[in-house]
Design a protein around this motif. Structure first.
Motif, short mmCIF file in Angstrom:
data_model
loop_
_atom_site.label_atom_id
_atom_site.label_comp_id
_atom_site.label_asym_id
_atom_site.label_seq_id
_atom_site.Cartn_x
_atom_site.Cartn_y
_atom_site.Cartn_z
N ALA A 178 0.83 -1.21 0.00
CA ALA A 178 0.00 0.00 0.00
C ALA A 178 0.87 1.26 0.00
O ALA A 178 0.60 2.21 -0.76
CB ALA A 178 -0.93 -0.01 1.21
N VAL A 179 1.89 1.27 0.83
CA VAL A 179 2.78 2.44 0.90
C VAL A 179 3.55 2.59 -0.40
O VAL A 179 3.67 3.70 -0.96
CB VAL A 179 3.74 2.31 2.10
CG1 VAL A 179 4.77 3.44 2.09
CG2 VAL A 179 2.95 2.31 3.41
N SER A 181 2.87 1.43 -3.46
CA SER A 181 2.04 1.79 -4.61
C SER A 181 1.52 3.22 -4.50
O SER A 181 1.43 3.93 -5.52
CB SER A 181 0.87 0.81 -4.73
OG SER A 181 0.10 0.78 -3.55
N ALA A 182 1.20 3.67 -3.28
CA ALA A 182 0.75 5.05 -3.11
C ALA A 182 1.84 6.03 -3.50
O ALA A 182 1.57 7.08 -4.09
CB ALA A 182 0.31 5.27 -1.67
N ALA A 183 3.08 5.70 -3.19
CA ALA A 183 4.20 6.58 -3.54
C ALA A 183 4.39 6.67 -5.04
O ALA A 183 4.99 7.62 -5.54
CB ALA A 183 5.48 6.08 -2.88
N ARG A 184 3.86 5.72 -5.76
CA ARG A 184 3.98 5.69 -7.22
C ARG A 184 2.64 5.94 -7.90
O ARG A 184 2.46 5.63 -9.08
CB ARG A 184 4.57 4.35 -7.68
CG ARG A 184 6.07 4.30 -7.41
CD ARG A 184 6.57 2.88 -7.25
NE ARG A 184 8.01 2.89 -6.98
CZ ARG A 184 8.54 3.21 -5.79
NH1 ARG A 184 7.76 3.55 -4.78
NH2 ARG A 184 9.85 3.22 -5.62
N ASP A 185 1.70 6.48 -7.15
CA ASP A 185 0.38 6.85 -7.64
C ASP A 185 -0.34 5.66 -8.29
O ASP A 185 -0.95 5.78 -9.35
CB ASP A 185 0.51 8.01 -8.65
CG ASP A 185 -0.84 8.71 -8.88
OD1 ASP A 185 -1.68 8.65 -7.96
OD2 ASP A 185 -1.04 9.28 -9.96
N LYS A 186 -0.25 4.51 -7.63
CA LYS A 186 -0.95 3.31 -8.08
C LYS A 186 -1.87 2.83 -6.97
O LYS A 186 -1.74 3.22 -5.81
CB LYS A 186 0.04 2.20 -8.46
CG LYS A 186 0.88 2.51 -9.69
CD LYS A 186 1.74 1.32 -10.07
CE LYS A 186 2.53 1.60 -11.34
NZ LYS A 186 3.37 0.44 -11.75
N SER A 187 -2.80 1.99 -7.33
CA SER A 187 -3.76 1.45 -6.37
C SER A 187 -3.37 0.03 -5.98
O SER A 187 -3.33 -0.87 -6.83
CB SER A 187 -5.17 1.45 -6.96
OG SER A 187 -6.05 0.68 -6.18
N ALA A 188 -3.09 -0.18 -4.69
CA ALA A 188 -2.78 -1.52 -4.22
C ALA A 188 -3.96 -2.46 -4.42
O ALA A 188 -3.79 -3.63 -4.76
CB ALA A 188 -2.39 -1.47 -2.74
N SER A 226 4.23 -4.00 -8.32
CA SER A 226 4.03 -2.63 -8.83
C SER A 226 4.65 -2.43 -10.20
O SER A 226 4.37 -1.45 -10.87
CB SER A 226 4.61 -1.60 -7.85
OG SER A 226 3.96 -1.67 -6.61
#
Length: 399
Positions: free
Chosen positions: A48-49, A51-58, A394
């Motif tokens: 989650a962390v 993917s969020a840093a890469r603007d993706k949805s876990a 990711s």
């Protein structure tokens, strides 16, 4: 007098512990399941962390990529959906076995969840059932500490994040592990039923059927390894278990052949449309050899060679340690089909994931260490696995 009283009290307590019924299997498995849940939680938080840093949805990574999309299409549309590629290949959803889509439909009907969400629920519950089944097998053969270590090793596999995806790996491993446990404890009809369900989950379900047949045809195995007296069970139970075991995989393959009007080889034609088949590992060997054409790729080639060598070495160790016959039979078929498949080379680590008996020699070593030392080793691997899983999922990732 006081000393005699203490000795008598100690003898009484020891006798009480020796005659007390063993704790329920779920109670014995509790530390393994809690540790497994902790490792999976670490992997999901890391994903989650990351993917969020890469603007993706876990969530999307777990439920709506690659095979999970195909299973949702089967649940939603039934069979018959296919995609024709520009090169002429035909990707048909008949390549995907039906048990997971059936469960997605059932969970969706009860909970009103979307099929993708239902798939995630099924996978989550199945992963816990798989962990419990792995513990049951390892505990039965080698004891509780080995069972706990085996579950944690399965959890910290580098691609362990797949266990939390809406894929079939967790579901298949759960059915396979409990089928093997049923064989080890002489529950032939249960073993055959679970093997049939495993065969409705993945083509490699035939590995579970092979394990059931091998055990049923080897009475000496039963006498040596089984708890209870399954060898004295009525022959009809053993025969019924053998009859049930291959029905799932064979039934679906025959249905595909009938559905496509291509006879018993229809499923092979469907797989050929995906450029997938079995060639004994020739294509995979060429793929590995092709990694040595340049320096950066050569590092990947070395890693692949070492990985295959490790799998083969662990299998040899399993045989030399005289694991119960169904385990090396099951593992051997899973490994042979995974390494001998002619396509989707990036998926091979995922295809090997159900071969959990390969982890038992390592689990025995860890079980022999002090708890603090084995915990430190597993904790470090869990962190590395969580980071690698997030990076792997990711990126382009495997199909």
């Amino acid at each position: 007098m006081a000393a005699r009283f203490r000795v008598a009290l100690i003898i009484e307590r020891v006798t009480d512990l020796a005659t007390r019924p063993a704790p329920p299997l779920l109670g014995r498995a509790a530390p393994a399941l809690l540790g497994y849940a902790a490792v999976r939680a670490l992997g999901l938080v890391t994903l989650a962390v990351w993917s969020a840093a890469r603007d993706k949805s876990a969530y999307t990574l777990l439920t709506a990529r690659w095979d999970s999309l195909w299973y949702v299409r089967v649940a939603d549309l039934g069979y018959g959906y296919e995609v024709r590629l520009p090169n002429g290949d035909v990707h048909s959803n008949l390549a995907f076995f039906p048990l997971l889509p059936w469960l997605e439909r059932a969970v969706s009907a009860v909970t009103r969840l979307a099929y993708a969400d239902a798939g995630l629920v099924v996978s989550t519950l199945a992963s816990l059932a798989a962990a419990w089944g792995i513990f049951a097998v390892a505990d039965h053969v080698y004891g509780r500490r080995t069972g706990i270590c085996a579950v944690l090793l399965w959890a910290v596999l580098p691609i362990g994040i797949v266990q939390s995806m809406a894929y079939t790996e967790s579901l298949f491993t759960a059915l396979a592990a409990w089928a093997l446990y049923a064989v080890l404890t002489g529950r032939w009809v249960t073993a055959g039923t679970l093997a049939a369900l495993a065969g409705l989950t993945r083509p490699v379900g035939l590995a579970v059927a092979a394990a059931v047949w091998a055990a049923a045809l080897a009475p000496s195995f039963v006498r040596e390894w089984s708890a209870g007296e399954p060898d004295g069970a009525p022959m009809w139970r053993r025969a019924l278990g053998m009859l049930l075991a291959p029905l799932g995989a064979a039934g679906y393959v025959l249905w595909v052949g009938h559905h496509t009007d291509r006879g018993p080889f229809g499923y092979l034609d469907v797989q050929a449309g995906w450029r997938n088949g079995f060639d004994g590992g020739y294509a995979f060997a060429r793929f590995v050899a092709g990694r040595f054409t340049s320096f950066p790729l050569a590092l990947a080639g070395v890693g692949l060679v070492l990985g295959v060598a490790l799998v083969i070495w662990l299998y040899v160790v399993c045989v030399r340690q005289r694991q119960p016959l169904p385990l090396p039979v099951y593992t051997g078929v899973v490994v042979a089909l995974a390494l001998g498949a002619s396509g989707y080379f990036g998926s091979k680590p995922r295809l090997l994931m159900p071969a959990f008996p390969l982890l038992l020699p390592l689990a025995r070593v860890l079980a022999g260490l002090r708890t603090t030392r084995s915990g430190t080793v597993l904790g470090g691997i869990a962190v590395a696995s969580a980071l690698y899983g997030a990076f792997w999922l990711s990126g382009s990732g495997p199909p």
